[in-house]
Design a protein around this motif. Sequence first.
Motif, short mmCIF file in Angstrom:
data_model
loop_
_atom_site.label_atom_id
_atom_site.label_comp_id
_atom_site.label_asym_id
_atom_site.label_seq_id
_atom_site.Cartn_x
_atom_site.Cartn_y
_atom_site.Cartn_z
N SER A 7 33.31 -2.04 20.48
CA SER A 7 34.68 -2.04 19.96
C SER A 7 35.58 -1.22 20.88
N ASP A 8 36.87 -1.26 20.57
CA ASP A 8 37.87 -0.37 21.19
C ASP A 8 37.84 -0.39 22.71
N TRP A 9 37.92 -1.61 23.25
CA TRP A 9 37.96 -1.74 24.71
C TRP A 9 39.29 -1.23 25.26
N HIS A 10 40.37 -1.52 24.59
CA HIS A 10 41.71 -1.11 25.02
C HIS A 10 42.02 -1.60 26.44
N ASP A 48 40.63 -3.72 18.52
CA ASP A 48 41.30 -3.08 19.65
C ASP A 48 40.76 -3.61 20.98
N ILE A 49 40.83 -4.92 21.12
CA ILE A 49 40.48 -5.56 22.39
C ILE A 49 41.46 -5.08 23.46
N PHE A 50 42.73 -5.06 23.09
CA PHE A 50 43.79 -4.68 24.02
C PHE A 50 44.40 -3.34 23.61
N ASP A 51 45.07 -2.71 24.56
CA ASP A 51 45.71 -1.43 24.29
C ASP A 51 47.11 -1.62 23.72
N GLN A 52 47.71 -2.78 24.01
CA GLN A 52 49.07 -3.06 23.55
C GLN A 52 49.11 -4.39 22.82
N THR A 53 50.05 -4.52 21.88
CA THR A 53 50.19 -5.79 21.16
C THR A 53 50.65 -6.92 22.08
N GLN A 54 51.31 -6.56 23.19
CA GLN A 54 51.69 -7.55 24.18
C GLN A 54 50.98 -7.20 25.49
N PRO A 55 49.71 -7.60 25.62
CA PRO A 55 48.91 -7.22 26.79
C PRO A 55 49.44 -7.85 28.07
N SER A 56 49.12 -7.19 29.16
CA SER A 56 49.54 -7.67 30.48
C SER A 56 48.75 -8.93 30.86
N SER A 57 49.23 -9.65 31.85
CA SER A 57 48.53 -10.85 32.32
C SER A 57 47.16 -10.48 32.88
N GLU A 58 47.04 -9.30 33.51
CA GLU A 58 45.74 -8.86 34.04
C GLU A 58 44.74 -8.63 32.91
N ASN A 85 44.18 -2.32 15.13
CA ASN A 85 45.58 -1.95 14.92
C ASN A 85 46.39 -1.97 16.20
N HIS A 86 45.73 -2.00 17.37
CA HIS A 86 46.45 -2.11 18.64
C HIS A 86 46.69 -3.56 19.03
N ASP A 87 46.00 -4.49 18.38
CA ASP A 87 46.10 -5.89 18.75
C ASP A 87 47.19 -6.62 17.95
N SER A 88 47.68 -7.69 18.52
CA SER A 88 48.59 -8.58 17.80
C SER A 88 47.75 -9.66 17.13
N PRO A 89 47.72 -9.70 15.79
CA PRO A 89 46.92 -10.72 15.10
C PRO A 89 47.26 -12.15 15.55
N SER A 90 48.55 -12.46 15.62
CA SER A 90 48.96 -13.81 15.99
C SER A 90 48.58 -14.15 17.43
N SER A 246 30.85 2.25 17.13
CA SER A 246 30.31 2.18 18.50
C SER A 246 31.12 3.04 19.45
N GLY A 247 32.41 3.26 19.13
CA GLY A 247 33.27 4.06 20.00
C GLY A 247 33.78 3.25 21.18
N SER A 248 34.68 3.84 21.95
CA SER A 248 35.24 3.17 23.12
C SER A 248 34.22 3.19 24.27
N PRO A 249 34.13 2.11 25.05
CA PRO A 249 33.12 2.04 26.12
C PRO A 249 33.50 2.80 27.38
N ILE A 250 34.78 3.13 27.53
CA ILE A 250 35.19 3.97 28.66
C ILE A 250 35.93 5.18 28.10
N PRO A 251 35.82 6.34 28.74
CA PRO A 251 36.53 7.52 28.23
C PRO A 251 38.04 7.37 28.45
#
Length: 425
Positions: A7-10, A48-58, A85-90, A246-251
């Motif tokens: 979880s929590d890749w961000h 929390d796949i992404f860090d922002q609700t509008q993730p970058s193209s990268e 909560n960091h992800d955009s559901p839609s 599981s926590g975040s995979p990177i610090p």
Amino acid sequence: MKILHTSDWHLGASYEGVSREEDHKFFLNWLLNTLNEQNIDVLLIAGDIFDQTQPSSESLKSYYQFLFHISKSTSVKKVIVLGGNHDSPSRLDAPAELLKLLDVFVVGGMTSDLDNLDKYLCPIYSSDNKIELIIATVPYIHEFRLGVRTAFLSEKEIQADFKNKFSELYKKLADKAEELAQNVPLIATGHLACTGSEKDDSPLEVHLVGTIGSLPSDIFDPRFCYVALGHVHRSYKVEKSNAYYSGSPIPLSIKESKTDRAVYVLNFKQDQITPDVEKITVPVLRNIVEISGELEEVYVKIKKLKWTTPLPPFLSLQINVESFSIGTDFQIRKEVESYFSKITDNNTMQEQAITSAFSKSVPIISQIKQYPIHKKQKVNIFEHNKSLKELTVEEIFIKMCELKNQTLDENLLTAFRSLISNENK
């Protein structure tokens, strides 16, 4: 049957403005290899796949490439992606129908219609097309979706309402799962702050009503043999439950660099309802190190730095100074980069050009903070033989500089005298 919980890749996160894209690629490559080495059947990503609700193209590219590589180069038969909560559901749900072609089951968010829960159940089938396991996919849920209303309620009443609503949800999901199949393992997920969260866990509070604290572990129906949680960035088992973070995979912070990063692997042996749970440490590309002290002391500590990670760490520096100096940041960066560029050239003393801050052998200074310290005892301008009225304006200015630890040189004093002179004209 083997399941890997993460979880929590961000994806898209940065540390003090420095991108973590390279760190995420390192993790995703490791994860692909681990899925093969462990013969994983189901990959479960708890929000929390992404860090922002509008993730970058990268970030989007990394996400879709990873899902594609799973389908082409692993034996994983189902990937479950949940919104945090960091992800955009839609945004997560938009390609859900297309991703089904890659055996990816996506639940970006949950609606207010909690009577129609079948769509949140993901059965896992055996080779002979029989259900051998069911996963209740619960993403991050805003309290409004659960019917929690906080107006005119006390803190105790809000806490009770939260607990009741979550307990009811997990009970209904367990009931629905048992309607699909009997005597098969049931797994649930969640993206919330549960018992065991610490005050400085990053992040702790997830719902708008931060005063309620963490939720109790008994919200999870006991019929679930494992609950895969996301949101808290530290890996641990929730006390008196079958729930795990599981926590975040990177610090992503200094604190997170002080504990191992991890994923959990669940192994269901033949006719086994309760899995064997194994915690696997995730290797990291680099850590975040905090160094504090006076300038020379910091230099000494930096030069003694050692690391076992593939890349040198991020450095968060706290410099104790008598007064703020604009040039200190540049001086430190230049000194550190010059030092490490020399010692990496076979330890010779030959002068080299200063390498880039992103060199593979030079720690990245991501943050420098100057903290004023008082080496001299503070002087109270009122504690003199002379009263304040008897002191000249210049004497008061000098005393104030002493109190503020502001270096007083001739240029500053001259500028002050000039200012006073203009005021008196």
